[in-house]
Motif scaffolding. Structure first.
Motif, PDB file in Angstrom:
ATOM      1  N   LEU A   1       0.867  -1.178   0.000  1.00  0.00           N
ATOM      2  CA  LEU A   1       0.000   0.000   0.000  1.00  0.00           C
ATOM      3  C   LEU A   1       0.905   1.231   0.000  1.00  0.00           C
ATOM      4  O   LEU A   1       1.678   1.450   0.944  1.00  0.00           O
ATOM      5  CB  LEU A   1      -0.905   0.010   1.238  1.00  0.00           C
ATOM      6  CG  LEU A   1      -1.836  -1.197   1.433  1.00  0.00           C
ATOM      7  CD1 LEU A   1      -2.637  -1.033   2.721  1.00  0.00           C
ATOM      8  CD2 LEU A   1      -2.776  -1.344   0.252  1.00  0.00           C
ATOM      9  N   ARG A   2       0.815   2.018  -1.049  1.00  0.00           N
ATOM     10  CA  ARG A   2       1.654   3.217  -1.102  1.00  0.00           C
ATOM     11  C   ARG A   2       1.225   4.239  -0.063  1.00  0.00           C
ATOM     12  O   ARG A   2       2.063   4.838   0.606  1.00  0.00           O
ATOM     13  CB  ARG A   2       1.593   3.839  -2.496  1.00  0.00           C
ATOM     14  CG  ARG A   2       2.169   2.969  -3.592  1.00  0.00           C
ATOM     15  CD  ARG A   2       2.343   3.762  -4.868  1.00  0.00           C
ATOM     16  NE  ARG A   2       2.642   2.918  -6.007  1.00  0.00           N
ATOM     17  CZ  ARG A   2       2.875   3.377  -7.235  1.00  0.00           C
ATOM     18  NH1 ARG A   2       2.830   4.688  -7.456  1.00  0.00           N
ATOM     19  NH2 ARG A   2       3.127   2.546  -8.231  1.00  0.00           N
ATOM     20  N   TYR A   3      -0.063   4.427   0.041  1.00  0.00           N
ATOM     21  CA  TYR A   3      -0.577   5.354   1.064  1.00  0.00           C
ATOM     22  C   TYR A   3      -2.071   5.117   1.270  1.00  0.00           C
ATOM     23  O   TYR A   3      -2.751   4.551   0.421  1.00  0.00           O
ATOM     24  CB  TYR A   3      -0.316   6.817   0.688  1.00  0.00           C
ATOM     25  CG  TYR A   3      -1.056   7.311  -0.532  1.00  0.00           C
ATOM     26  CD1 TYR A   3      -2.383   7.742  -0.453  1.00  0.00           C
ATOM     27  CD2 TYR A   3      -0.438   7.362  -1.787  1.00  0.00           C
ATOM     28  CE1 TYR A   3      -3.067   8.186  -1.566  1.00  0.00           C
ATOM     29  CE2 TYR A   3      -1.110   7.817  -2.907  1.00  0.00           C
ATOM     30  CZ  TYR A   3      -2.429   8.233  -2.787  1.00  0.00           C
ATOM     31  OH  TYR A   3      -3.099   8.679  -3.897  1.00  0.00           O
ATOM     32  N   VAL A   4      -2.550   5.560   2.409  1.00  0.00           N
ATOM     33  CA  VAL A   4      -3.974   5.601   2.730  1.00  0.00           C
ATOM     34  C   VAL A   4      -4.256   6.996   3.256  1.00  0.00           C
ATOM     35  O   VAL A   4      -3.662   7.427   4.249  1.00  0.00           O
ATOM     36  CB  VAL A   4      -4.363   4.546   3.795  1.00  0.00           C
ATOM     37  CG1 VAL A   4      -5.858   4.642   4.102  1.00  0.00           C
ATOM     38  CG2 VAL A   4      -3.993   3.146   3.343  1.00  0.00           C
ATOM     39  N   ASP A   5      -5.146   7.708   2.603  1.00  0.00           N
ATOM     40  CA  ASP A   5      -5.435   9.098   2.975  1.00  0.00           C
ATOM     41  C   ASP A   5      -6.939   9.282   3.141  1.00  0.00           C
ATOM     42  O   ASP A   5      -7.710   9.046   2.206  1.00  0.00           O
ATOM     43  CB  ASP A   5      -4.899  10.049   1.899  1.00  0.00           C
ATOM     44  CG  ASP A   5      -5.086  11.511   2.302  1.00  0.00           C
ATOM     45  OD1 ASP A   5      -5.146  11.790   3.515  1.00  0.00           O
ATOM     46  OD2 ASP A   5      -5.190  12.367   1.404  1.00  0.00           O
ATOM     47  N   CYS A   6      -7.358   9.707   4.328  1.00  0.00           N
ATOM     48  CA  CYS A   6      -8.774   9.925   4.613  1.00  0.00           C
ATOM     49  C   CYS A   6      -9.041  11.399   4.856  1.00  0.00           C
ATOM     50  O   CYS A   6      -8.292  12.063   5.584  1.00  0.00           O
ATOM     51  CB  CYS A   6      -9.205   9.115   5.840  1.00  0.00           C
ATOM     52  SG  CYS A   6      -9.178   7.327   5.578  1.00  0.00           S
ATOM     53  N   SER A   7     -10.093  11.903   4.253  1.00  0.00           N
ATOM     54  CA  SER A   7     -10.499  13.300   4.417  1.00  0.00           C
ATOM     55  C   SER A   7     -11.865  13.336   5.081  1.00  0.00           C
ATOM     56  O   SER A   7     -12.875  12.983   4.467  1.00  0.00           O
ATOM     57  CB  SER A   7     -10.557  13.998   3.046  1.00  0.00           C
ATOM     58  OG  SER A   7     -11.064  15.310   3.181  1.00  0.00           O
ATOM     59  N   PHE A   8     -11.887  13.758   6.348  1.00  0.00           N
ATOM     60  CA  PHE A   8     -13.121  13.829   7.126  1.00  0.00           C
ATOM     61  C   PHE A   8     -13.329  15.265   7.613  1.00  0.00           C
ATOM     62  O   PHE A   8     -13.072  15.576   8.774  1.00  0.00           O
ATOM     63  CB  PHE A   8     -13.061  12.878   8.329  1.00  0.00           C
ATOM     64  CG  PHE A   8     -13.128  11.421   7.989  1.00  0.00           C
ATOM     65  CD1 PHE A   8     -13.132  10.987   6.671  1.00  0.00           C
ATOM     66  CD2 PHE A   8     -13.188  10.465   8.976  1.00  0.00           C
ATOM     67  CE1 PHE A   8     -13.196   9.642   6.346  1.00  0.00           C
ATOM     68  CE2 PHE A   8     -13.263   9.112   8.671  1.00  0.00           C
ATOM     69  CZ  PHE A   8     -13.249   8.700   7.352  1.00  0.00           C
ATOM     70  N   PRO A   9     -13.751  16.168   6.743  1.00  0.00           N
ATOM     71  CA  PRO A   9     -13.915  17.570   7.165  1.00  0.00           C
ATOM     72  C   PRO A   9     -15.029  17.730   8.202  1.00  0.00           C
ATOM     73  O   PRO A   9     -16.058  17.042   8.147  1.00  0.00           O
ATOM     74  CB  PRO A   9     -14.266  18.285   5.855  1.00  0.00           C
ATOM     75  CG  PRO A   9     -14.849  17.219   4.983  1.00  0.00           C
ATOM     76  CD  PRO A   9     -14.125  15.960   5.332  1.00  0.00           C
ATOM     77  N   ALA A  10     -14.808  18.643   9.124  1.00  0.00           N
ATOM     78  CA  ALA A  10     -15.803  18.926  10.176  1.00  0.00           C
ATOM     79  C   ALA A  10     -16.704  20.055   9.696  1.00  0.00           C
ATOM     80  O   ALA A  10     -16.542  21.216  10.064  1.00  0.00           O
ATOM     81  CB  ALA A  10     -15.108  19.297  11.478  1.00  0.00           C
TER      82      ALA A  10
END
Length: 290
Positions: A118-127
């Motif tokens: 896995l090169r990367y795991v990126d999560c975007s959870f804006p508030a």
């Protein structure tokens, strides 16, 4: 008239009439005295208008009481809903959710036989306010015991860059978005309203969309479907193992601190590395949804 009455009630026939009227009286009938037969009427009941007016007044009183109760319940529901959103959707909590989902995706995808790395795991959870769950009161006993119907469909997303091999090598970008959760939530506030314990009464309805974009090589369609199924199963298993009663999670609203913990520093470094890795990859474009 007197003579006619005496003739009517006199003799044997008159005695029979008197006995018959007596029997009717015993059966609950309304029988006048022999002297007043021509003008006899049954006793009048209480005027219906008075009873109707009293009933209308009582209905008005009950409606006023019900309106007051609904107003009070609505105020509690609005206050509790606002507090739930503050506790659940703060930037700090969203950062915790993103870190937990990243670990979940790494564990689920990293164990697949055809995934090499896995090169990367990126999560975007804006508030954002639009991402707050919609809650509706179902049962209220106290601050320490209430149930709510929750619908949650935040505009959150995660991207995972996967390298693997299935006959030929491939590199694919997996995008997880449009999560949806719908179920009955049990909430327990602390007396000072600074802590919240929550759990689902039963397994909620949960789903998520998974899209794949091949960057290098070719990813067979069955493997794309496998990636989607693995991610959905992992998400549902995590909810069942951590959020369904009697399991629960406890949340605390912390004050802002000037210092940073080692975990927070490590998380910031990790975010910087992910940003650098993403900068070297093509941007998200057309995708295949499975």
């Amino acid at each position: 008239k007197t003579a006619r009455r005496e003739a009517f009630w006199g003799g044997a026939e008159g005695s029979e009439r008197t006995e018959m009227l007596g029997e009717l009286s015993l059966d609950g009938g309304c029988v006048p005295s022999p002297e007043g037969v021509p003008a006899a009427v049954c006793p009048k009941e209480a005027p219906a208008e008075d009873e109707l007016s009293a009933a209308r007044r009582r209905v008005s009183e009950l409606e006023a009481e019900l309106s007051a109760q609904r107003s009070s319940q609505g105020a509690w529901q609005a206050a509790a809903s606002s507090l739930v959103n503050v506790l659940l959707m703060s930037p700090k909590q969203n950062g915790n959710y993103a870190a937990e989902v990243s670990r979940l995706l790494e564990s689920a995808l990293g164990s697949l036989s055809f995934v090499e790395s896995l090169r990367y795991v990126d999560c975007s959870f804006p508030a954002a306010a639009a991402n707050a769950p919609v809650v509706e009161l179902v049962r209220w006993s106290s601050l320490e015991d209430s149930e709510w119907r929750m619908s949650f469909a935040p505009a959150w997303s995660c991207e995972v860059c996967v390298d693997g091999k299935q006959l030929i090598s491939f590199s694919t970008l997996v995008r997880v978005a449009r999560a949806r959760i719908d179920g009955r939530l049990k909430l327990a506030f602390s007396p000072d309203l600074c802590r919240l314990s929550l759990s689902f009464v039963e397994m909620p309805v949960a789903d998520v969309d998974v899209e794949c974009k091949v960057l290098i090589g070719a990813l067979p369609l069955p493997l794309q479907e496998t990636l989607g199924a693995i991610i959905r199963d992992a998400a549902r298993s995590w909810i069942r193992d951590n959020l369904v009663h009697p399991k629960r999670i406890d949340l605390t609203l912390h004050e802002r601190r000037a210092d940073l913990t080692d975990d927070e520093v490590a998380q910031a470094k990790r975010a910087a590395l992910i940003g650098a890795a993403r900068a070297r990859q093509p941007s998200w474009g057309r995708s295949v949804s499975r």
